[in-house]
Design a protein around this motif. Sequence first.
Motif, PDB file in Angstrom:
ATOM      1  N   UNK A   1       0.803  -0.964   0.041  1.00  0.00           N
ATOM      2  CA  UNK A   1      -0.256   0.092  -0.080  1.00  0.00           C
ATOM      3  C   UNK A   1       0.958   1.312  -0.051  1.00  0.00           C
ATOM      4  N   UNK A   2       1.867   1.368   0.646  1.00  0.00           N
ATOM      5  CA  UNK A   2       2.911   2.374   0.826  1.00  0.00           C
ATOM      6  C   UNK A   2       3.641   2.580  -0.538  1.00  0.00           C
ATOM      7  N   UNK A   3       4.033   1.726  -1.113  1.00  0.00           N
ATOM      8  CA  UNK A   3       4.532   1.604  -2.503  1.00  0.00           C
ATOM      9  C   UNK A   3       3.602   1.874  -3.699  1.00  0.00           C
ATOM     10  N   UNK A   4       2.287   1.681  -3.391  1.00  0.00           N
ATOM     11  CA  UNK A   4       1.286   1.815  -4.217  1.00  0.00           C
ATOM     12  C   UNK A   4       0.926   3.279  -4.427  1.00  0.00           C
ATOM     13  N   UNK A   5       0.968   3.681  -3.228  1.00  0.00           N
ATOM     14  CA  UNK A   5       0.630   5.408  -3.011  1.00  0.00           C
ATOM     15  C   UNK A   5       1.562   6.094  -3.427  1.00  0.00           C
ATOM     16  N   UNK A   6       2.959   5.686  -3.121  1.00  0.00           N
ATOM     17  CA  UNK A   6       3.987   6.518  -3.808  1.00  0.00           C
ATOM     18  C   UNK A   6       4.082   6.474  -5.109  1.00  0.00           C
TER      19      UNK A   6
ATOM     20  N   UNK B   1      -2.835  10.802  -2.812  1.00  0.00           N
ATOM     21  CA  UNK B   1      -3.395   9.874  -2.146  1.00  0.00           C
ATOM     22  C   UNK B   1      -2.587   9.607  -0.658  1.00  0.00           C
ATOM     23  N   UNK B   2      -3.452   9.522   0.315  1.00  0.00           N
ATOM     24  CA  UNK B   2      -2.749   9.421   1.684  1.00  0.00           C
ATOM     25  C   UNK B   2      -3.428   8.201   2.114  1.00  0.00           C
ATOM     26  N   UNK B   3      -2.768   7.079   2.359  1.00  0.00           N
ATOM     27  CA  UNK B   3      -3.254   5.913   3.031  1.00  0.00           C
ATOM     28  C   UNK B   3      -3.491   6.151   4.374  1.00  0.00           C
ATOM     29  N   UNK B   4      -4.603   5.706   4.655  1.00  0.00           N
ATOM     30  CA  UNK B   4      -5.192   5.767   6.143  1.00  0.00           C
ATOM     31  C   UNK B   4      -5.003   4.276   6.979  1.00  0.00           C
ATOM     32  N   UNK B   5      -5.425   3.212   6.340  1.00  0.00           N
ATOM     33  CA  UNK B   5      -5.749   1.987   6.659  1.00  0.00           C
ATOM     34  C   UNK B   5      -5.580   0.924   5.675  1.00  0.00           C
ATOM     35  N   UNK B   6      -4.750  -0.239   6.218  1.00  0.00           N
ATOM     36  CA  UNK B   6      -4.662  -1.459   5.267  1.00  0.00           C
ATOM     37  C   UNK B   6      -5.102  -2.710   5.950  1.00  0.00           C
ATOM     38  N   UNK B   7      -5.844  -3.585   5.000  1.00  0.00           N
ATOM     39  CA  UNK B   7      -6.455  -4.852   5.565  1.00  0.00           C
ATOM     40  C   UNK B   7      -6.002  -5.939   4.504  1.00  0.00           C
ATOM     41  N   UNK B   8      -5.693  -6.940   5.212  1.00  0.00           N
ATOM     42  CA  UNK B   8      -5.301  -8.223   4.453  1.00  0.00           C
ATOM     43  C   UNK B   8      -6.006  -9.335   4.524  1.00  0.00           C
ATOM     44  N   UNK B   9      -6.458 -10.091   3.344  1.00  0.00           N
ATOM     45  CA  UNK B   9      -7.072 -11.279   3.365  1.00  0.00           C
ATOM     46  C   UNK B   9      -6.245 -12.316   2.886  1.00  0.00           C
ATOM     47  N   UNK B  10      -6.707 -13.429   2.451  1.00  0.00           N
ATOM     48  CA  UNK B  10      -6.101 -14.639   1.968  1.00  0.00           C
ATOM     49  C   UNK B  10      -4.977 -14.094   0.607  1.00  0.00           C
TER      50      UNK B  10
ATOM     51  N   UNK C   1      -7.167  -1.105   0.640  1.00  0.00           N
ATOM     52  CA  UNK C   1      -6.435   0.132   1.135  1.00  0.00           C
ATOM     53  C   UNK C   1      -7.258   1.349   0.991  1.00  0.00           C
ATOM     54  N   UNK C   2      -7.461   1.770   2.418  1.00  0.00           N
ATOM     55  CA  UNK C   2      -8.441   3.026   2.649  1.00  0.00           C
ATOM     56  C   UNK C   2      -7.765   3.896   2.456  1.00  0.00           C
ATOM     57  N   UNK C   3      -7.976   4.973   1.899  1.00  0.00           N
ATOM     58  CA  UNK C   3      -7.225   6.205   1.574  1.00  0.00           C
ATOM     59  C   UNK C   3      -8.112   7.550   1.394  1.00  0.00           C
ATOM     60  N   UNK C   4      -7.335   8.962   1.539  1.00  0.00           N
ATOM     61  CA  UNK C   4      -8.065   9.888   1.043  1.00  0.00           C
ATOM     62  C   UNK C   4      -7.436  10.386  -0.198  1.00  0.00           C
ATOM     63  N   UNK C   5      -8.237  10.831  -0.961  1.00  0.00           N
ATOM     64  CA  UNK C   5      -7.545  11.456  -2.108  1.00  0.00           C
ATOM     65  C   UNK C   5      -7.390  12.924  -2.116  1.00  0.00           C
TER      66      UNK C   5
END
Length: 119
Positions: free
Chosen positions: A10-15, A73-82, A87-91
Motif C-alpha cells: 500500500x505504501x509503495x502503491x500510494x508513492x 493519495x494518503x493511506x489511512x488503513x490497510x487490511x489483508x485477506x487470503x 487500501x483505505x485512503x483519502x484523495x
Amino acid sequence: MDLEFATRFAQDWAAAWNSRDLERILAHYTEDVVFASPRILEIIGDPSGEVRGKDALRAYWAKGLDHLPDLHFTVEDVRASVDTLVINYRNERGQAVAEVLTFRDGLVRRGFGAYGPAA
C-alpha cells in the motif's frame, strides 16, 4: 498474504500514484488485470465501469492523471485477506476511497475502486 506485505504494498502503491509515473503505477498489475470503478464511466465513458488488460488500464489512468493534476493519495488503513488487500485512503479532495485488490503471483489481477461521499 500477511498484513506486513499488504502495508508495504500500500505504501509503495500510494508513492507510485503520488509520483504520477504511470509505468511505476502499472508495475503493480498483471497483463490481464481487470479493474472496476465508477470513475471509468466518468473518464472514458464505458458504461460497464470496467477495463480489461493492462493496455486498457494504461489508457484509462493516463486520462485520469491528465484530469487531476493535483492528485495525491494518503493511506489511512490497510487490511489483508487470503489473496486480497484493502487500501483505505483519502484523495486530493479529502474524499474517502477504498481500493480492493486481489493478487496473483505478487501482482494485482483484479481491482475495485469504491468512493465515499465527497469531502
